[in-house]
Design a protein around this motif. Structure first.
Motif, PDB file in Angstrom:
ATOM      1  N   GLN A  86      -5.046  -1.640  -4.141  1.00  0.00           N
ATOM      2  CA  GLN A  86      -3.591  -1.609  -4.202  1.00  0.00           C
ATOM      3  C   GLN A  86      -2.979  -2.948  -3.799  1.00  0.00           C
ATOM      4  O   GLN A  86      -1.998  -3.393  -4.402  1.00  0.00           O
TER       5      GLN A  86
ATOM      6  N   HIS B 147      -0.791  -5.322  -6.281  1.00  0.00           N
ATOM      7  CA  HIS B 147       0.559  -5.750  -5.899  1.00  0.00           C
ATOM      8  C   HIS B 147       0.680  -7.265  -5.973  1.00  0.00           C
ATOM      9  O   HIS B 147       1.682  -7.796  -6.488  1.00  0.00           O
TER      10      HIS B 147
ATOM     11  N   GLU C 216      -1.588  -5.153   6.164  1.00  0.00           N
ATOM     12  CA  GLU C 216      -1.834  -5.065   4.721  1.00  0.00           C
ATOM     13  C   GLU C 216      -2.468  -6.347   4.175  1.00  0.00           C
ATOM     14  O   GLU C 216      -2.224  -6.739   3.035  1.00  0.00           O
TER      15      GLU C 216
ATOM     16  N   ILE D  34       0.841  -1.191   0.000  1.00  0.00           N
ATOM     17  CA  ILE D  34       0.000   0.000   0.000  1.00  0.00           C
ATOM     18  C   ILE D  34       0.876   1.240   0.000  1.00  0.00           C
ATOM     19  O   ILE D  34       1.972   1.248   0.593  1.00  0.00           O
ATOM     20  N   ASN D  35       0.407   2.286  -0.643  1.00  0.00           N
ATOM     21  CA  ASN D  35       1.122   3.554  -0.649  1.00  0.00           C
ATOM     22  C   ASN D  35       1.432   3.990   0.778  1.00  0.00           C
ATOM     23  O   ASN D  35       0.563   3.981   1.643  1.00  0.00           O
TER      24      ASN D  35
ATOM     25  N   CYS E 122       2.138   6.898   2.307  1.00  0.00           N
ATOM     26  CA  CYS E 122       1.410   8.047   2.875  1.00  0.00           C
ATOM     27  C   CYS E 122      -0.031   7.667   3.198  1.00  0.00           C
ATOM     28  O   CYS E 122      -0.564   8.046   4.252  1.00  0.00           O
ATOM     29  N   LEU E 123      -0.673   6.927   2.287  1.00  0.00           N
ATOM     30  CA  LEU E 123      -2.056   6.505   2.504  1.00  0.00           C
ATOM     31  C   LEU E 123      -2.151   5.581   3.713  1.00  0.00           C
ATOM     32  O   LEU E 123      -3.073   5.700   4.531  1.00  0.00           O
ATOM     33  N   LYS E 124      -1.191   4.685   3.842  1.00  0.00           N
ATOM     34  CA  LYS E 124      -1.178   3.750   4.966  1.00  0.00           C
ATOM     35  C   LYS E 124      -1.004   4.480   6.295  1.00  0.00           C
ATOM     36  O   LYS E 124      -1.733   4.216   7.263  1.00  0.00           O
TER      37      LYS E 124
END
Length: 245
Positions: A228, A232, A72, A4-5, A7-9
Motif C-alpha cells: 500500500q 501510494h 508508515e 495505509i488503510n 483500519c489496517l493500520k
C-alpha cells in the motif's frame, strides 16, 4: 490521507501494543524465575537465558512494529517484515526444542534412572519440595525410596488402610539397613513430578507455535502495508509529474 488503510493500520498498531505489554510481562516473569533457574536447569530444562532473549525480542520487535505503523515508512516496515519471517522460523525451532526436551525428560523418568533424582537430593530447596509432595500425594522418592539413602524421612510413612486424596495408599516395608518409618509408600513420585513438567512443556509448545502463527500473520500484514505504501508513493509521483507537464 495516510498511505495505509486506516483500519489496517489501527489493527496493526493495536496488536503490536498488546505484544509489547506481553514482552514486559515476560521480562517480569524472567526476573521472578531467576531464583529457580539453577534448579530447573539441573533437571534438563533449557537455560533461562533463552527466556531473556525471547522476552526482550518480543518487546523490541513490538516497539519497532508500533513505530513502523505510525510512521508508515517502507524501510521500517521491511525491517519489521524481516523480523517476522525470522521470528516465525525461530518460534518453530523453539517449539521443536520444547518437544524434544519433553521427550528426553519423559524417557529419563520412564527409565527410572538414578540420574534424574540427583538434582532433587542435592538441592535443599528441591528436597523440601519433594517432602511436601510425598505428604500430599502419598509417594516416596523420585525413582524409589533408595533416593533417600539410609535415612528415609517421615513424609514417606505409610499407614495401612489410610485413604488419601488420591485413593488407597499401598504400603511396603522400608529397605533393609535404613532408618525411618517401618512402612513407606510403595508408589514413587516420578509420575507426579513429570506431570508438572509435562504441563509446563505443553504450555510452552503451544505458546511457541502460537507465536509462530502470529509471526506469519504479522509477516503477511506487513507485506500488505508495504504494498500500500509503494502504491501510494507511485501514484503520488505520477500525479506530480503530470502537473509539472
Amino acid at each position: 490521507m495516510g498511505k495505509i488503510n486506516g483500519c489496517l493500520k489501527c489493527l496493526f498498531i493495536f496488536f503490536n501494543v498488546l505484544f509489547a505489554i506481553a514482552g514486559c510481562l515476560l521480562i517480569f516473569g524472567a526476573v521472578k524465575s531467576t531464583a529457580y533457574s539453577h534448579q530447573l536447569s539441573a533437571v534438563g530444562t533449557p537455560s533461562l537465558g533463552w527466556g531473556w532473549v525471547f522476552a526482550i525480542g518480543v518487546l523490541g520487535i513490538s516497539c519497532l512494529g508500533i513505530y513502523a505503523g505510525c510512521s508508515e515508512k517502507e524501510l521500517a516496515l521491511k525491517i519489521f517484515a524481516g523480523f517476522m519471517g525470522v521470528g516465525m522460523v525461530i518460534m518453530l525451532i523453539f517449539g521443536i526444542i520444547m518437544a524434544v526436551t519433553r521427550n528426553k525428560i519423559k524417557h529419563s523418568f520412564d527409565s527410572a534412572s538414578s540420574e534424574i533424582s540427583k538434582p532433587f537430593m542435592e538441592e535443599e530447596g528441591l528436597r523440601a519440595l519433594l517432602e511436601e509432595l510425598q505428604k500430599s500425594v502419598q509417594c516416596c522418592g523420585v525413582v524409589g525410596a533408595s533416593d533417600w539413602g539410609d535415612q528415609i524421612p517421615q513424609s514417606c510413612e505409610c499407614r495401612s488402610g489410610y485413604r488419601g486424596p488420591f485413593g488407597m495408599s499401598e504400603c511396603k516395608s522400608k529397605p533393609q539397613g535404613s532408618s525411618g518409618p517401618d512402612q513407606i509408600y510403595k508408589q514413587t513420585c516420578s509420575g507426579f513430578i513429570f506431570a508438572w513438567f509435562d504441563l509446563i512443556f505443553q504450555i510452552a509448545m503451544g505458546f511457541f507455535f502460537a507465536f509462530a502463527v502470529t509471526a506469519f500473520m504479522g509477516l503477511l500484514v506487513s507485506l500488505l502495508m508495504i504494498h500500500q505504501v509503494r502504491r501510494h508513493d507511485m501514484s503520488g509521483g505520477a500525479s506530480i509529474a503530470m502537473k509539472g507537464y
